[in-house]
Design an enzyme around this catalytic site. Sequence first.
Site, PDB file in Angstrom:
ATOM      1  N   LYS A  84       1.064  -0.812  15.130  1.00 54.98           N
ATOM      2  CA  LYS A  84       2.476  -0.882  15.535  1.00 54.98           C
ATOM      3  C   LYS A  84       2.854  -2.136  16.308  1.00 54.98           C
ATOM      4  CE  LYS A  84       3.840   2.792  13.617  1.00 54.98           C
ATOM      5  NZ  LYS A  84       4.130   2.394  12.230  1.00 54.98           N
TER       6      LYS A  84
ATOM      7  N   TYR B  65       3.667   6.158  10.331  1.00 54.16           N
ATOM      8  CA  TYR B  65       2.881   4.987   9.928  1.00 54.16           C
ATOM      9  C   TYR B  65       3.746   3.976   9.164  1.00 54.16           C
ATOM     10  CZ  TYR B  65      -1.338   2.316   8.894  1.00 54.16           C
ATOM     11  OH  TYR B  65      -2.287   1.325   8.834  1.00 54.16           O
TER      12      TYR B  65
ATOM     13  N   TYR C  24      -9.347   4.755   7.811  1.00 58.09           N
ATOM     14  CA  TYR C  24      -9.543   5.036   9.233  1.00 58.09           C
ATOM     15  C   TYR C  24     -10.609   6.118   9.324  1.00 58.09           C
ATOM     16  CZ  TYR C  24      -5.168   2.636  10.491  1.00 58.09           C
ATOM     17  OH  TYR C  24      -4.176   1.692  10.692  1.00 58.09           O
TER      18      TYR C  24
ATOM     19  N   HIS D 294       0.843  -1.209   0.000  1.00 60.85           N
ATOM     20  CA  HIS D 294       0.000   0.000   0.000  1.00 60.85           C
ATOM     21  C   HIS D 294       0.867   1.243   0.000  1.00 60.85           C
ATOM     22  CE1 HIS D 294      -4.039  -1.829   1.594  1.00 60.85           C
ATOM     23  NE2 HIS D 294      -3.577  -2.432   0.502  1.00 60.85           N
TER      24      HIS D 294
ATOM     25  N   PRO E  62      -4.267  -0.659  18.800  1.00 62.64           N
ATOM     26  CA  PRO E  62      -4.028  -1.064  17.406  1.00 62.64           C
ATOM     27  C   PRO E  62      -4.187   0.041  16.365  1.00 62.64           C
ATOM     28  CG  PRO E  62      -6.172  -1.799  18.159  1.00 62.64           C
ATOM     29  CD  PRO E  62      -5.476  -1.225  19.351  1.00 62.64           C
TER      30      PRO E  62
HETATM   31  C1  PHB Z   1      -5.861  -5.108  10.653  1.00 59.92           C
HETATM   32  O1  PHB Z   1      -5.815  -5.289   9.412  1.00 59.92           O
HETATM   33  O2  PHB Z   1      -6.236  -6.011  11.429  1.00 59.92           O
HETATM   34  C2  PHB Z   1      -5.453  -3.787  11.198  1.00 59.92           C
HETATM   35  C3  PHB Z   1      -4.971  -2.829  10.348  1.00 59.92           C
HETATM   36  C4  PHB Z   1      -4.604  -1.588  10.847  1.00 59.92           C
HETATM   37  C5  PHB Z   1      -4.730  -1.312  12.187  1.00 59.92           C
HETATM   38  C6  PHB Z   1      -5.186  -2.302  13.051  1.00 59.92           C
HETATM   39  C7  PHB Z   1      -5.564  -3.547  12.552  1.00 59.92           C
HETATM   40  O3  PHB Z   1      -4.374  -0.108  12.653  1.00 59.92           O
END
Ligand code: PHB
Length: 393
Positions: A300, A388, A204, A76, A296
Site C-alpha cells: 500500500k 488489495y 504470500y 495481475h 509492505p
Molecule cells: C514487491 O514486489 O517488492 C512487493 C510486492 C508486494 C508486497 C511488497 C513488496 O506486498
Amino acid sequence: MAAQERTQVGIIGAGPAGLLLARLLKLHGIDSVILEARTRDYVEARVRAGVLEQGTVGLLEEAGVAERLHRDGLVHNGVEIAANGQRLRIDFRALTDKTVTVYGQTEVTRDLIAARLAGDGPIVWKAADVAIHGIESDRPRLGYRLAGVEHTLICDFVAGCDGFHGVSRPSLPAALGQTFERTYPFGWLGILADVPPCSDELIYASHPRGFALASMRSPTRSRYYIQCSLDEKIEEWPDARIWDELKLRLGSEPVPDITTGPSIEKSIAPLRSFVSTPMQHGRLFLTGDAAHIVPPTGAKGLNLAASDVHYLCRALVAHYGKGNDDLLNGYSNTALARVWKAERFSWWMTMLLHRLHPETSFEAQMQRAELDYLASSQAAQTVLAENYVGLPF
Ligand code: PHB
Ligand code: APR
C-alpha cells in the site's frame, strides 16, 4: 541576501508523491518547484516495491506517464496465499472486477522525472538544509542552500512530500498533532535477482519458519522477501542460504519451481505502521511517507502516496480554479479516512501471515483458523481482494 524565487506550490521531495503532485498540478496550469535533497541518480536508484492499485494506474494515466507502465507492467488478476501446505488463489477479477499492475516504483519515479524535466518545471537537486517558514501566513517560504548559496522560495502553499525522515512533519506544531505507531519484532530480507519468477502471480506464504513473498519486476527479474529477525546481518545470508529458505517456505502444493541466481540487490528492512495526524496545518500539506508508513505486506505504500496526491491536487485545483477552499480545509480528514483503512489492511495482512507466536500458542491457532476461514469463504476472499486492488478514492 538570499536569492529569491516565487512559485505557487513549493514541493519538498522528488519521490513518487512530490513528482506525481507536480505533474498533475502542471496539467491544471498550476506551477511548482521541487526541492530534493539528493541527486537524480540516487533517487532513481532506490529499490522499492512495485504493485500498483487500479486507481493508481488511473492517476498515472491521467498524468500522461503510463506509456512504459502499459508496455512493461504486468497486469495481475489475482494473488496466491500459501498456508497450511496449500496455495489459495484470490481471484481479483472475479471478486472485484479489478486488477493490480506489477511495475517497480523505481520505474514510476523514472517516468515522472522524465516528464518533469521535459518541460513541466524545475527539480532542484541537492537542495540542502530545506527549512519551512510562515506556514500560518498566506506566503510561506522555503529556505534552502544550493552549492553554498542561500535561496528563498516564496510560495502560496507548501507540499511536504519528503518521506518519513523529512523536515515537513516535524514542522507541524507538536501540540497540534498525534502520532500512532506499531513496530513489528521482525524485518523483511529482500533479494532482487535476474531470474524468471517462480509463478505468474505473487505468492504470500505463511510458514512455521516464517513469512515469505514471491514477487517480480518482469518476466526475467524476480523479487523475493523472507521474514527475518531484526538483529540479523545481511552478511549472515549468502544467496544460497536465502534460496534454500525460500524453497522451504514457498514449498506449498503446487510447489513452485524456483530458479536461483546471484542477487543484484539484497537488504533487510524493518516493518512499521505509523500515522501522524493532522496531515495539514496552515499552508503546509503532508502527503505519502511524510505522514504515514505501512508495513509492505499489503503493498500500500506507493498507492497511499498516490491517493493523498489525488486529494491534494483536486483541492488545489478548486482553490486556484474556483477560489473554493472547502476541499483544502478538509484535505487531512479526507486523506486520513483512506489512510486508516489501508493501515488496517496492511496490519491485518502482517498479523495473518507472519510468524509471531509459538506454533503451540492460542494466537498461532487463531492465525491458522483465519487462514482456513479465508480458504473456505468467498466473503472473506472478497474482503481481501477489494482491499488489495484498492478501495475507491
Ligand atoms: C514487491 O514486489 O517488492 C512487493 C510486492 C508486494 C508486497 C511488497 C513488496 O506486498
Ligand atoms: N529536503 C529535501 N528533500 C528531502 C528531504 C529534505 N529535508 N528529506 C527527504 N527528502 C526527499 C528524499 O530524498 C526523497 O527523495 O524526499 C523524497 C521522499 O520520497 P519517498 O521517501 O519515496 O516518499 P514518498 O514520495 O511519500 O513515497 C512513498 O515510497 O518509501 C516508499 O513505501 C513507500 O512506496 C511508498 C513511497
